[in-house]
Scaffold this motif. Sequence first.
Motif, PDB file in Angstrom:
ATOM      1  N   TYR A 424      42.385  37.137  37.210  1.00 18.20           N
ATOM      2  CA  TYR A 424      41.201  37.017  38.081  1.00 18.20           C
ATOM      3  C   TYR A 424      41.583  36.405  39.418  1.00 18.20           C
ATOM      4  CZ  TYR A 424      36.816  35.298  39.979  1.00 18.20           C
ATOM      5  OH  TYR A 424      35.765  35.019  40.815  1.00 18.20           O
ATOM      6  N   LEU A 425      42.356  35.327  39.415  1.00 20.74           N
ATOM      7  CA  LEU A 425      42.752  34.677  40.658  1.00 20.74           C
ATOM      8  C   LEU A 425      43.666  35.576  41.488  1.00 20.74           C
ATOM      9  CD1 LEU A 425      43.377  31.049  39.347  1.00 20.74           C
ATOM     10  CD2 LEU A 425      41.500  31.813  40.801  1.00 20.74           C
ATOM     11  N   SER A 427      43.577  38.744  41.541  1.00 21.59           N
ATOM     12  CA  SER A 427      42.744  39.803  42.124  1.00 21.59           C
ATOM     13  C   SER A 427      42.032  39.335  43.377  1.00 21.59           C
ATOM     14  CB  SER A 427      41.715  40.289  41.092  1.00 21.59           C
ATOM     15  OG  SER A 427      40.711  39.309  40.877  1.00 21.59           O
ATOM     16  N   ARG A 428      42.017  38.030  43.600  1.00 23.94           N
ATOM     17  CA  ARG A 428      41.421  37.462  44.811  1.00 23.94           C
ATOM     18  C   ARG A 428      42.477  37.166  45.871  1.00 23.94           C
ATOM     19  NH1 ARG A 428      37.939  39.260  42.177  1.00 23.94           N
ATOM     20  NH2 ARG A 428      35.820  38.452  41.867  1.00 23.94           N
ATOM     21  N   GLY A 429      43.684  37.707  45.694  1.00 17.03           N
ATOM     22  CA  GLY A 429      44.718  37.578  46.704  1.00 17.03           C
ATOM     23  C   GLY A 429      45.618  36.371  46.548  1.00 17.03           C
ATOM     24  N   ILE A 430      45.549  35.696  45.394  1.00 17.65           N
ATOM     25  CA  ILE A 430      46.372  34.506  45.154  1.00 17.65           C
ATOM     26  C   ILE A 430      47.603  34.923  44.354  1.00 17.65           C
ATOM     27  CG2 ILE A 430      46.406  32.230  44.052  1.00 17.65           C
ATOM     28  CD1 ILE A 430      43.375  32.118  44.486  1.00 17.65           C
ATOM     29  N   ALA A 435      48.303  30.743  41.339  1.00 13.49           N
ATOM     30  CA  ALA A 435      47.193  30.822  40.384  1.00 13.49           C
ATOM     31  C   ALA A 435      47.421  29.880  39.202  1.00 13.49           C
ATOM     32  CB  ALA A 435      47.032  32.264  39.896  1.00 13.49           C
TER      33      ALA A 435
END
Length: 471
Positions: A424-425, A427-430, A435
């Motif tokens: 999930y993290l 997928s947010r560009g991290i 992450a």
Amino acid sequence: MSDIKKEKSVIQDIDHSLYDFKDDESSFYRFKQGLTPEIVLKLSEEKHDPQWMKDFRLKSLDIYNQLKVPDWGPSIEGLDMDQIATYVRPNTKMSADWNEVPADIKNTFEKLGIPQAERESLAGVGAQYDSENVYHNIREEVARQGVVYTDMESALTGPYADMVKEHFMKLVPPKDHKFAALHGAVWSGGSFVYVPKGVHLSFPLQSYYRLNAKGAGQFEHTLIIVDEGADLHFIEGCSAPKYNVANLHAGCVELFVGKNARLRYSTIENWSKNMYNLNTKRARVEENATIEWVSGSFGSHVSYLYPESDLIGRNARAEYTGITFAGEGQNLDTGAKMIHLAPHTSSVTNTKSISKDGGVCTYRSAVYIGKEAKGSKASVSCQSLMLDSKSRSDTVPAMTVLTDDADIGHEAKIGRISNDAVFYLMSRGISEDEARAMIVSGFANPVSKELPLEYAVEMNNLIRLEMKGTL
């Protein structure tokens, strides 16, 4: 003539067989390795001990030689006391003026942020380098309230000598275990604090301990007395550079919390990974008083660390909140002891541990509810996070309950980082590493939120360094 040569000329009449002189900037001289009555007597002479303390040291040495190495924690076979220097004196004297501290020592502490923290958020600061305090200062407005904050040697021979004699190693007697006896024989440095009745300090006091010498031990003694109705937050920081030989830390902390008083004792330990951290901490808590422990353990090769709270007065309370992070080559055995000896006492223990790259974390707790502790409550919660299949986490709880009128609970959880949370993290560009570090920091949040902001930031930075394997 250089400062070192001047100092040598002053002590030219000493028994040089006990010393290993060092002509470098960081330390002036140190005792030779090993532990003998001659070394203990010389240390006592260096400290200008009163007779009772000299006798106490020698008796402690006798006890040390009689006791066996504790068998409750991980192996400490790599620690050879014949290879440890018990006293290292830096090339300076203690000062209340930061500008008078030698440049090399001052630079070390400035990198750690000590003077900045003092200016911004502390009521007083003490700094110890190797075996001696090099700096101790307290704000004038705090001193005017009758608060005493000084080094242990000054307290031992000054106006508070009787108070020191009354309390010194009464909570942690030398017979407690072998390394308590060692401490009693060779203790050096540390802090003495007395907070008078009814005084509430709005800013913390802090002592910082730096063991900079190779193959040496640090044995500081901290004695804090918080009188009736008083309130204090005391912060302890510890660090050391890494060497390829063993170093030893065997300090002692004794906390006396008076009736209706409150003491918060926070520790951030970042010892190097060649350190054997065999520290003993204990508090005596009277009626309606509270002790709060906040602990972060990030360094050392082996640790034995179990702060104990003796709840001796009705309605006495204790809280322990701690986190331990063990990486490659570390075996950290930590926990807490809660001893209920009076009615309606209560204790809460919340611990977190993180293990990575084969590190081993062991949570070891003890809860004792005496016959007279009717109506008491105790809860223990320990959560462990393992970041790979090489690491290990163990929980060793012990509970002794001698009354039917008590409420006791224990909870333990061991888990791994959720792949879904990492995904999930990411997928947010991290990045994946960032992450995982964020998740671990969130896991540690219950501890960091109990610290002042600048120390919470320091703890989170240490977690990130551990995650990267660069600490």
